[in-house]
Design a protein around this motif. Structure first.
Motif, PDB file in Angstrom:
ATOM      1  N   ASP A  46      -6.147   8.335 -20.915  1.00 23.94           N
ATOM      2  CA  ASP A  46      -4.695   8.479 -21.386  1.00 23.94           C
ATOM      3  C   ASP A  46      -3.912   8.962 -20.404  1.00 23.94           C
ATOM      4  O   ASP A  46      -2.655   8.535 -20.408  1.00 23.94           O
ATOM      5  N   GLU A  47      -3.879   9.761 -19.286  1.00 23.02           N
ATOM      6  CA  GLU A  47      -2.794  10.235 -18.646  1.00 23.02           C
ATOM      7  C   GLU A  47      -2.880   8.884 -17.723  1.00 23.02           C
ATOM      8  O   GLU A  47      -1.716   8.542 -17.434  1.00 23.02           O
ATOM      9  N   LEU A  48      -3.929   8.524 -17.071  1.00 20.06           N
ATOM     10  CA  LEU A  48      -3.764   7.320 -16.262  1.00 20.06           C
ATOM     11  C   LEU A  48      -3.081   6.263 -17.038  1.00 20.06           C
ATOM     12  O   LEU A  48      -2.014   5.638 -16.426  1.00 20.06           O
ATOM     13  N   LEU A  49      -3.014   5.881 -18.222  1.00 18.70           N
ATOM     14  CA  LEU A  49      -2.303   4.718 -18.837  1.00 18.70           C
ATOM     15  C   LEU A  49      -0.834   5.343 -19.157  1.00 18.70           C
ATOM     16  O   LEU A  49       0.103   4.429 -19.027  1.00 18.70           O
ATOM     17  N   ARG A  50      -0.368   6.358 -19.370  1.00 13.56           N
ATOM     18  CA  ARG A  50       0.848   6.775 -19.662  1.00 13.56           C
ATOM     19  C   ARG A  50       1.505   6.712 -18.177  1.00 13.56           C
ATOM     20  O   ARG A  50       2.643   6.453 -18.233  1.00 13.56           O
ATOM     21  N   ALA A  51       0.792   7.156 -17.274  1.00 13.51           N
ATOM     22  CA  ALA A  51       1.591   7.257 -15.886  1.00 13.51           C
ATOM     23  C   ALA A  51       1.700   5.800 -15.482  1.00 13.51           C
ATOM     24  O   ALA A  51       2.862   5.416 -14.791  1.00 13.51           O
ATOM     25  N   TYR A  52       0.698   4.890 -15.827  1.00 15.68           N
ATOM     26  CA  TYR A  52       1.062   3.500 -15.347  1.00 15.68           C
ATOM     27  C   TYR A  52       2.025   2.886 -15.852  1.00 15.68           C
ATOM     28  O   TYR A  52       3.071   2.111 -15.715  1.00 15.68           O
ATOM     29  N   GLN A  53       2.161   3.091 -17.316  1.00 11.92           N
ATOM     30  CA  GLN A  53       3.322   2.554 -18.214  1.00 11.92           C
ATOM     31  C   GLN A  53       4.680   3.000 -17.650  1.00 11.92           C
ATOM     32  O   GLN A  53       5.840   2.301 -17.306  1.00 11.92           O
ATOM     33  N   ALA A  54       4.620   4.355 -17.370  1.00 12.95           N
ATOM     34  CA  ALA A  54       5.897   4.926 -16.767  1.00 12.95           C
ATOM     35  C   ALA A  54       6.358   4.408 -15.494  1.00 12.95           C
ATOM     36  O   ALA A  54       7.507   4.135 -15.197  1.00 12.95           O
ATOM     37  N   ALA A  55       5.430   3.930 -14.588  1.00 12.39           N
ATOM     38  CA  ALA A  55       5.685   3.385 -13.331  1.00 12.39           C
ATOM     39  C   ALA A  55       6.120   1.953 -13.236  1.00 12.39           C
ATOM     40  O   ALA A  55       7.151   1.602 -12.388  1.00 12.39           O
ATOM     41  N   ARG A  56       5.554   1.425 -14.269  1.00 11.02           N
ATOM     42  CA  ARG A  56       5.775  -0.184 -14.015  1.00 11.02           C
ATOM     43  C   ARG A  56       6.359  -0.938 -15.328  1.00 11.02           C
ATOM     44  O   ARG A  56       6.819  -2.052 -14.990  1.00 11.02           O
ATOM     45  N   GLY A  57       6.657  -0.152 -16.327  1.00  8.25           N
ATOM     46  CA  GLY A  57       7.286  -0.853 -17.629  1.00  8.25           C
ATOM     47  C   GLY A  57       8.624  -1.502 -17.235  1.00  8.25           C
ATOM     48  O   GLY A  57       8.930  -2.499 -17.409  1.00  8.25           O
ATOM     49  N   ALA A  58       9.635  -0.390 -16.975  1.00 11.99           N
ATOM     50  CA  ALA A  58      11.016  -0.829 -16.784  1.00 11.99           C
ATOM     51  C   ALA A  58      11.112  -1.586 -15.508  1.00 11.99           C
ATOM     52  O   ALA A  58      11.855  -2.432 -15.601  1.00 11.99           O
ATOM     53  N   ALA A  59      10.240  -1.456 -14.546  1.00 10.40           N
ATOM     54  CA  ALA A  59      10.376  -2.305 -13.260  1.00 10.40           C
ATOM     55  C   ALA A  59      10.190  -3.601 -13.713  1.00 10.40           C
ATOM     56  O   ALA A  59      10.742  -4.572 -12.790  1.00 10.40           O
ATOM     57  N   GLY A  60       9.239  -4.259 -14.262  1.00  2.00           N
ATOM     58  CA  GLY A  60       8.880  -5.391 -14.873  1.00  2.00           C
ATOM     59  C   GLY A  60       9.978  -6.144 -15.499  1.00  2.00           C
ATOM     60  O   GLY A  60      10.514  -7.159 -15.177  1.00  2.00           O
ATOM     61  N   ARG A  61      10.652  -5.261 -16.634  1.00  2.00           N
ATOM     62  CA  ARG A  61      11.724  -5.839 -17.080  1.00  2.00           C
ATOM     63  C   ARG A  61      13.227  -5.930 -16.279  1.00  2.00           C
ATOM     64  O   ARG A  61      13.773  -6.975 -16.583  1.00  2.00           O
ATOM     65  N   GLU A  62      13.336  -5.092 -15.313  1.00  2.00           N
ATOM     66  CA  GLU A  62      14.378  -5.106 -14.501  1.00  2.00           C
ATOM     67  C   GLU A  62      14.218  -6.448 -13.641  1.00  2.00           C
ATOM     68  O   GLU A  62      15.109  -7.275 -13.395  1.00  2.00           O
ATOM     69  N   MET A  63      13.033  -7.001 -13.281  1.00  2.00           N
ATOM     70  CA  MET A  63      12.692  -8.030 -12.545  1.00  2.00           C
ATOM     71  C   MET A  63      13.141  -9.460 -13.023  1.00  2.00           C
ATOM     72  O   MET A  63      13.820 -10.254 -12.653  1.00  2.00           O
ATOM     73  N   VAL A  64      12.583  -9.278 -14.419  1.00  2.00           N
ATOM     74  CA  VAL A  64      12.797 -10.449 -15.520  1.00  2.00           C
ATOM     75  C   VAL A  64      14.453 -10.444 -15.617  1.00  2.00           C
ATOM     76  O   VAL A  64      15.035 -11.984 -15.510  1.00  2.00           O
ATOM     77  N   ALA A  65      15.338  -9.654 -15.597  1.00  2.00           N
ATOM     78  CA  ALA A  65      16.531  -9.727 -15.884  1.00  2.00           C
ATOM     79  C   ALA A  65      17.454 -10.329 -14.601  1.00  2.00           C
ATOM     80  O   ALA A  65      18.181 -11.135 -14.751  1.00  2.00           O
ATOM     81  N   LEU A  66      16.814  -9.696 -13.280  1.00  2.00           N
ATOM     82  CA  LEU A  66      17.419 -10.321 -11.913  1.00  2.00           C
ATOM     83  C   LEU A  66      17.309 -11.813 -12.025  1.00  2.00           C
ATOM     84  O   LEU A  66      17.903 -12.478 -11.692  1.00  2.00           O
ATOM     85  N   ALA A  67      16.055 -12.108 -12.281  1.00  2.00           N
ATOM     86  CA  ALA A  67      15.465 -13.480 -12.233  1.00  2.00           C
ATOM     87  C   ALA A  67      16.323 -14.363 -13.190  1.00  2.00           C
ATOM     88  O   ALA A  67      16.524 -15.541 -12.723  1.00  2.00           O
ATOM     89  N   ARG A  68      16.464 -13.948 -14.184  1.00  2.00           N
ATOM     90  CA  ARG A  68      17.384 -14.829 -15.239  1.00  2.00           C
ATOM     91  C   ARG A  68      18.975 -14.898 -14.554  1.00  2.00           C
ATOM     92  O   ARG A  68      19.489 -16.177 -14.957  1.00  2.00           O
ATOM     93  N   ARG A  69      19.523 -13.945 -14.059  1.00  2.00           N
ATOM     94  CA  ARG A  69      20.900 -14.041 -13.389  1.00  2.00           C
ATOM     95  C   ARG A  69      20.664 -15.096 -12.217  1.00  2.00           C
ATOM     96  O   ARG A  69      21.661 -16.005 -12.201  1.00  2.00           O
ATOM     97  N   LEU A  70      19.652 -14.996 -11.427  1.00  2.00           N
ATOM     98  CA  LEU A  70      19.533 -16.055 -10.527  1.00  2.00           C
ATOM     99  C   LEU A  70      19.542 -17.395 -10.910  1.00  2.00           C
ATOM    100  O   LEU A  70      20.073 -18.146 -10.511  1.00  2.00           O
TER     101      LEU A  70
END
Length: 405
Positions: A341-365
């Motif tokens: 559970d700790e592993l999964l929570r830490a991974y979500q915290a590290a990568r969840g927002a990062a992925g969404r920000e990449m999608v948003a930037l690529a849409r602008r491009l």
């Protein structure tokens, strides 16, 4: 945390990287389930990794040493100009481009070869479903059997079976345009003479309603030229844009081929039209552009990585780096965790927002370089720089974000 069993669904770049990360972190058993029987190393696509991201990933072990790469330093933006420029067009802007380019198959081969010995790589193992709500996760295979693991990682790309279980509400959205892609032996350029194209330079040919990125990549038999052309598809007829590989190499329709030829004749400087024309039909394909973001990257004992977690339009030049960063974050979370559970929570915290920000930037491009292109030919250097900063919207650069220490 040490021990446990992990299944990685998907055996391409993200799958190999996540499998290696799990093995290095201390898993007892890691099994990669790859649905295809063929040689993944035959995929000849080009890709780039930002120098900053590559240095970070090499330091963590996610990007193994010794994989062939071609150094790129500058990006030139070019328009057709029949009145004042030569056959290669007019350069209206030039910017730094600190990247190295790769051949998809050679990068995969390097990642596959670097997987630790305990990793079991099973080809022809098609996964039809997963479940992971309890203390274990289950993988259902096409042959009718089921296998249980402590954790199942979805690295199975655009049409992820694992994502269906984690985020069934998330569906890839067609962006409304396509890209033609191709590559060829760089020695063919000799037939065209000197087009003023330094080997370390990327050229972006700009036209109303699209753009085309052209650069060199390493290949199994020497350097190759790789190109990606973004534009609206022909409006006549009905073309099935329900899959990013609807028109694989050698099977591009006559309608799409004719449309590309007319676009090159109408919009491209003659030299660059000839460069694209050096590509064999067997090395040309058409890919509808999609993107996708997920509200979460984990659920129960399931975890998403690479394109299974987010599909980012290629303009951002971040796909491979993002997959390897996911593997780095996964390994770091594992080493710091005492429980699953700790592993999964830490991974979500590290990568969840990062992925969404990449999608948003690529849409602008995508909007700026295809859907709502500016008057490229009227731009000067200062105006182009201002336009580019607007595209970035506060991001430091394309190619993905630096990982938080």
């Amino acid at each position: 945390m040490r021990g446990g069993t992990v299944a990685v669904v998907g055996g391409s770049i993200a799958g190999c990287a996540l499998a290696s990360a799990a093995a290095r972190a201390g898993a007892d058993e890691v099994v990669v389930l790859e649905r295809t029987h063929g040689r993944l190393a035959d995929r000849g696509l080009g890709l780039c990794i930002h120098d900053g991201r590559a240095a970070e990933l090499a330091a963590t072990g996610a990007l193994p040493a010794g994989i062939a790469a071609h150094r790129l330093t500058r990006r030139r933006w070019v328009v057709r100009d029949d009145t004042a420029a030569g056959p290669a067009g007019r350069v209206f802007w030039e910017q730094p481009f600190p990247f190295h380019s790769y051949h998809w198959g050679l990068l995969w081969r390097g990642l596959r070869g670097a997987t630790p010995a305990p990793v079991v790589y099973r080809q022809g193992a098609a996964v039809t479903g997963v479940a992971g709500d309890g203390e274990r996760a289950e993988v259902r295979l096409a042959r009718g059997t089921a296998e249980a693991f402590d954790l199942v990682v979805g690295a199975d790309g655009y049409r992820s079976v694992v994502r269906e279980a984690v985020c069934p509400e998330s569906r890839p959205a067609y962006a409304g345009y396509v890209c033609w892609r191709g590559n060829f032996d760089a020695r063919r350029l000799e037939a065209l003479g000197d087009g003023g194209w330094p080997a370390e330079s990327v050229t972006t040919v700009c036209f109303s309603g699209g753009s085309c990125v052209i650069y060199r990549i390493p290949g199994p038999d020497g350097p190759r030229v790789n190109w990606v052309l973004y534009a609206m598809p022909p409006q006549t007829g009905r073309l099935p844009f329900d899959d990013p590989t609807s028109f694989p190499p050698g099977r591009v329709t006559e309608e799409l081929t004719t449309h590309l030829g007319a676009l090159l004749d109408r919009e491209f400087p003659p030299y660059w039209a000839q460069v694209i024309g050096l590509t064999e039909p067997a090395d040309t394909f058409v890919q509808p552009i999609y993107d996708l973001e997920t509200a979460r990257t984990t659920a129960g004992r399931l975890l998403l990585a690479g394109d299974a977690a987010t599909v980012v339009r290629p303009h951002n030049t971040s796909g491979a780096a993002k997959a390897l960063q996911d593997a780095t974050a996964f390994e770091d979370a594992w080493r710091r965790a005492d429980t699953w559970d700790e592993l999964l929570r830490a991974y979500q915290a590290a990568r969840g927002a990062a992925g969404r920000e990449m999608v948003a930037l690529a849409r602008r491009l995508g909007r700026g370089q295809v859907e709502q292109t500016p008057a490229w030919a009227a731009m000067n250097h200062r105006e182009a720089e201002s336009w580019w900063q607007g595209q970035l919207g506060g991001a430091a650069d394309i190619g993905g974000q630096a990982m938080t220490p």
